[in-house]
Motif scaffolding. Structure first.
Motif, PDB file in Angstrom:
ATOM      1  N   ALA A 160     -55.149 -22.239  -6.394  1.00  0.00           N
ATOM      2  CA  ALA A 160     -55.451 -23.365  -5.509  1.00  0.00           C
ATOM      3  C   ALA A 160     -56.784 -23.179  -4.793  1.00  0.00           C
ATOM      4  N   SER A 161     -57.110 -21.938  -4.446  1.00  0.00           N
ATOM      5  CA  SER A 161     -58.357 -21.672  -3.722  1.00  0.00           C
ATOM      6  C   SER A 161     -59.572 -22.069  -4.541  1.00  0.00           C
ATOM      7  N   LEU A 162     -59.529 -21.808  -5.834  1.00  0.00           N
ATOM      8  CA  LEU A 162     -60.677 -22.115  -6.683  1.00  0.00           C
ATOM      9  C   LEU A 162     -60.737 -23.580  -7.082  1.00  0.00           C
ATOM     10  N   GLU A 163     -59.656 -24.320  -6.848  1.00  0.00           N
ATOM     11  CA  GLU A 163     -59.656 -25.752  -7.145  1.00  0.00           C
ATOM     12  C   GLU A 163     -60.214 -26.586  -5.998  1.00  0.00           C
ATOM     13  N   GLU A 164     -60.412 -25.978  -4.831  1.00  0.00           N
ATOM     14  CA  GLU A 164     -60.953 -26.715  -3.690  1.00  0.00           C
ATOM     15  C   GLU A 164     -62.428 -27.048  -3.928  1.00  0.00           C
ATOM     16  N   PRO A 165     -62.936 -28.108  -3.308  1.00  0.00           N
ATOM     17  CA  PRO A 165     -64.364 -28.434  -3.442  1.00  0.00           C
ATOM     18  C   PRO A 165     -65.236 -27.268  -2.991  1.00  0.00           C
ATOM     19  N   LEU A 166     -66.385 -27.145  -3.620  1.00  0.00           N
ATOM     20  CA  LEU A 166     -67.288 -26.035  -3.318  1.00  0.00           C
ATOM     21  C   LEU A 166     -67.647 -25.993  -1.841  1.00  0.00           C
ATOM     22  N   ALA A 167     -67.904 -27.145  -1.235  1.00  0.00           N
ATOM     23  CA  ALA A 167     -68.282 -27.188   0.180  1.00  0.00           C
ATOM     24  C   ALA A 167     -67.170 -26.625   1.063  1.00  0.00           C
ATOM     25  N   VAL A 168     -65.917 -26.876   0.708  1.00  0.00           N
ATOM     26  CA  VAL A 168     -64.782 -26.355   1.476  1.00  0.00           C
ATOM     27  C   VAL A 168     -64.724 -24.835   1.347  1.00  0.00           C
ATOM     28  N   ARG A 169     -64.912 -24.320   0.139  1.00  0.00           N
ATOM     29  CA  ARG A 169     -64.875 -22.878  -0.075  1.00  0.00           C
ATOM     30  C   ARG A 169     -66.015 -22.188   0.678  1.00  0.00           C
ATOM     31  N   GLN A 170     -67.176 -22.815   0.686  1.00  0.00           N
ATOM     32  CA  GLN A 170     -68.315 -22.224   1.392  1.00  0.00           C
ATOM     33  C   GLN A 170     -68.108 -22.250   2.907  1.00  0.00           C
ATOM     34  N   ASP A 220     -69.074 -23.432 -11.892  1.00  0.00           N
ATOM     35  CA  ASP A 220     -69.505 -24.376 -12.926  1.00  0.00           C
ATOM     36  C   ASP A 220     -70.950 -24.141 -13.343  1.00  0.00           C
ATOM     37  N   ASP A 221     -71.664 -23.310 -12.605  1.00  0.00           N
ATOM     38  CA  ASP A 221     -73.056 -22.978 -12.895  1.00  0.00           C
ATOM     39  C   ASP A 221     -73.083 -21.584 -13.536  1.00  0.00           C
ATOM     40  N   PRO A 222     -73.478 -21.447 -14.809  1.00  0.00           N
ATOM     41  CA  PRO A 222     -73.443 -20.138 -15.482  1.00  0.00           C
ATOM     42  C   PRO A 222     -74.219 -19.051 -14.737  1.00  0.00           C
ATOM     43  N   ALA A 223     -75.375 -19.391 -14.189  1.00  0.00           N
ATOM     44  CA  ALA A 223     -76.153 -18.391 -13.454  1.00  0.00           C
ATOM     45  C   ALA A 223     -75.418 -17.956 -12.193  1.00  0.00           C
ATOM     46  N   GLU A 224     -74.778 -18.910 -11.517  1.00  0.00           N
ATOM     47  CA  GLU A 224     -74.021 -18.593 -10.307  1.00  0.00           C
ATOM     48  C   GLU A 224     -72.776 -17.769 -10.651  1.00  0.00           C
ATOM     49  N   GLU A 225     -72.184 -18.050 -11.794  1.00  0.00           N
ATOM     50  CA  GLU A 225     -71.019 -17.269 -12.213  1.00  0.00           C
ATOM     51  C   GLU A 225     -71.410 -15.816 -12.476  1.00  0.00           C
ATOM     52  N   ARG A 226     -72.588 -15.583 -13.048  1.00  0.00           N
ATOM     53  CA  ARG A 226     -73.064 -14.213 -13.246  1.00  0.00           C
ATOM     54  C   ARG A 226     -73.251 -13.510 -11.909  1.00  0.00           C
ATOM     55  N   ARG A 227     -73.761 -14.239 -10.930  1.00  0.00           N
ATOM     56  CA  ARG A 227     -73.917 -13.644  -9.597  1.00  0.00           C
ATOM     57  C   ARG A 227     -72.554 -13.317  -8.995  1.00  0.00           C
ATOM     58  N   ALA A 228     -71.556 -14.164  -9.280  1.00  0.00           N
ATOM     59  CA  ALA A 228     -70.204 -13.898  -8.778  1.00  0.00           C
ATOM     60  C   ALA A 228     -69.628 -12.627  -9.390  1.00  0.00           C
ATOM     61  N   LEU A 229     -69.854 -12.428 -10.689  1.00  0.00           N
ATOM     62  CA  LEU A 229     -69.357 -11.224 -11.345  1.00  0.00           C
ATOM     63  C   LEU A 229     -70.057  -9.975 -10.812  1.00  0.00           C
ATOM     64  N   ALA A 230     -71.367 -10.095 -10.569  1.00  0.00           N
ATOM     65  CA  ALA A 230     -72.098  -8.973  -9.981  1.00  0.00           C
ATOM     66  C   ALA A 230     -71.589  -8.674  -8.574  1.00  0.00           C
ATOM     67  N   TYR A 231     -71.286  -9.727  -7.822  1.00  0.00           N
ATOM     68  CA  TYR A 231     -70.765  -9.544  -6.464  1.00  0.00           C
ATOM     69  C   TYR A 231     -69.424  -8.817  -6.512  1.00  0.00           C
ATOM     70  N   ARG A 232     -68.562  -9.195  -7.459  1.00  0.00           N
ATOM     71  CA  ARG A 232     -67.246  -8.565  -7.540  1.00  0.00           C
ATOM     72  C   ARG A 232     -67.370  -7.061  -7.762  1.00  0.00           C
ATOM     73  N   ASP A 233     -68.184  -6.635  -8.718  1.00  0.00           N
ATOM     74  CA  ASP A 233     -68.298  -5.196  -8.966  1.00  0.00           C
ATOM     75  C   ASP A 233     -68.982  -4.480  -7.811  1.00  0.00           C
ATOM     76  N   THR A 234     -69.912  -5.161  -7.151  1.00  0.00           N
ATOM     77  CA  THR A 234     -70.549  -4.562  -5.967  1.00  0.00           C
ATOM     78  C   THR A 234     -69.522  -4.313  -4.874  1.00  0.00           C
ATOM     79  N   VAL A 235     -68.662  -5.289  -4.656  1.00  0.00           N
ATOM     80  CA  VAL A 235     -67.606  -5.168  -3.649  1.00  0.00           C
ATOM     81  C   VAL A 235     -66.639  -4.043  -4.016  1.00  0.00           C
ATOM     82  N   MET A 236     -66.256  -3.963  -5.288  1.00  0.00           N
ATOM     83  CA  MET A 236     -65.337  -2.905  -5.716  1.00  0.00           C
ATOM     84  C   MET A 236     -65.930  -1.529  -5.437  1.00  0.00           C
ATOM     85  N   ALA A 237     -67.229  -1.383  -5.719  1.00  0.00           N
ATOM     86  CA  ALA A 237     -67.883  -0.100  -5.441  1.00  0.00           C
ATOM     87  C   ALA A 237     -67.931   0.174  -3.944  1.00  0.00           C
ATOM     88  N   GLU A 238     -68.279  -0.836  -3.145  1.00  0.00           N
ATOM     89  CA  GLU A 238     -68.350  -0.652  -1.699  1.00  0.00           C
ATOM     90  C   GLU A 238     -66.993  -0.262  -1.121  1.00  0.00           C
TER      91      GLU A 238
END
Length: 396
Positions: A160-170, A220-238
């Motif tokens: 449900a969290s990922l189905e919310e509008p982008l502005a709401v998630r931000q 929905d933006d491939p470049a933004e999705e890559r940044r999300a994946l990079a963020y996830r691994d960065t967070v896991m390391a932190e």
């Protein structure tokens, strides 16, 4: 295990991978490695590719005996984390608890390091700390967290969290970020909270923000999705590094190969946890990669975005691909074996130092083999000739 212990040396953190999430044998090997390193090398902590809130609940169980680990796993390990809700992981937790009962003055600890979900209890922990240590902040923090605490089961909440509008998630991420800023700006209150209490509260608020921030990318933006994946691994390391500093304990990290390796193999993952850990810890981080010849494992079909238990099926791997890592590794005479890649003969190192097709199975199947340079990705390789499916932990 003794040769593996020699390869570990004096490392503070050892990452043990999986070449398929849904394999009994890879999970059992992680358990076996942990047990050996605890009993023979003084390791005292285990970090799993799982939610931080799940780790806190299971750690509390290990230290106090409170709670039912099977129920905690059922409530926390949903959606993509279904592949951790297994008998193998429950057996590991029960062994850790039995160890703590026998060694009450020298306990084992448990943490999750991932950023895809945070349970309601983490919000409660932050609010309880604010209520006791910084009561003047309570109205503000309560307002900022209003409506964010999960009320649905974990899997439903994640979807449900990922189905919310982008502005709401931000906007939600902006609110969790503000709480984190407020807590970071405060020192611990001497009479009502210790420095440790304050640091744990700040970390919990940070993890709440990590999950909100993870959800606030435009997938929905491939470049933004890559940044999300990079963020996830960065967070896991932190999160792993914070836990390492917080406990001071030598630690086993259990995750997929793709999060343990020193070098990424998937172009969609521009940053990986293992590489960040090596950068932070140097040779105090050891990466153990896994490979297998053939066998069966649990996975979902391709295209399943939010898996449920009924979506998980048993699949069997096909023959090793032409030119693949597995085609050569299966020719070694031993059924199961390991190799310290750092001390392998020059000819072997030369062969390893090329990207070749290798099975790296996450949550779904089938998928094309990835191309992995083993010499640059791992310090140690463990090869299992045949694997079997993990055993899902059924409700009740």
């Amino acid at each position: 295990m003794r040769p593996l212990g020699a390869a570990v040396g004096d490392a503070r953190l050892v990452g043990v991978g999986q070449a398929a999430h849904g394999s009994h044998d890879f999970l059992a090997l992680q358990h076996r490695v942990l047990r050996y390193l605890v009993e023979e090398k003084g390791f005292r902590s285990f970090v799993l590719e799982a939610p931080w809130s799940a780790g806190l609940r299971l750690d509390d169980h290990l230290l106090t005996g409170r709670g039912d680990p099977a129920r905690i796993m059922s409530e926390e390990f949903q959606d993509a984390y279904l592949f951790m809700r297994t008998r193998e992981v429950l057996d590991l937790i029960r062994w850790m608890r039995a160890y703590n009962v026998a060694h009450p003055g020298d306990p084992l600890r448990f943490a999750g390091n991932d950023s895809s979900h945070v349970g309601p209890e983490l919000y409660d922990r932050v609010l309880d700390h604010v209520r006791h240590a910084h009561p003047d902040l309570l109205p503000t923090v309560t307002r900022l967290y209003r409506g964010l605490r999960p009320t649905l089961p974990a899997g439903e909440h994640m979807a449900a969290s990922l189905e919310e509008p982008l502005a709401v998630r931000q906007e939600k991420a902006a609110r969790t970020g503000r709480v984190l800023e407020l807590l970071r700006a405060r020192s611990f209150a001497g009479l009502t909270a210790t420095r440790g209490d304050h640091l744990r509260a700040v970390r919990n608020a940070e993890v709440v923000h990590q999950v909100a921030r993870q959800n606030a990318f435009d997938y929905d933006d491939p470049a933004e999705e890559r940044r999300a994946l990079a963020y996830r691994d960065t967070v896991m390391a932190e999160n792993t590094l914070w836990w390492l500093r917080h406990t001071g304990a030598r630690t086993v990290l259990a995750a997929h190969d793709g999060h343990v390796y020193l070098e990424g193999f998937d172009p969609d993952y521009p940053v990986i946890q293992g590489g960040l850990l090596r950068r932070a810890l140097g040779d105090s981080y050891r990466a153990v990669g896994l490979a297998f010849g053939h066998g069966s494992f649990n996975a979902t079909g391709t295209g399943v975005a939010a898996p449920r238990p009924e979506d998980v099926k048993v699949f069997r791997s096909g023959p090793a691909a032409a030119g693949s890592v597995e085609l050569v590794l299966d020719r070694v005479g031993h059924r199961n074996w390991y190799l310290d890649l750092r001390t392998a003969p020059p000819a072997v190192r030369s062969w390893l130092d090329h990207a070749r097709p290798k099975r790296e199975i996450g949550t779904h199947w089938p998928r094309d083999p990835d191309r992995v340079n083993l010499l640059r990705s791992a310090d140690v390789l463990v090869y299992l000739r045949e694997i079997r499916p993990s055993r899902p932990l059924l409700p009740g």
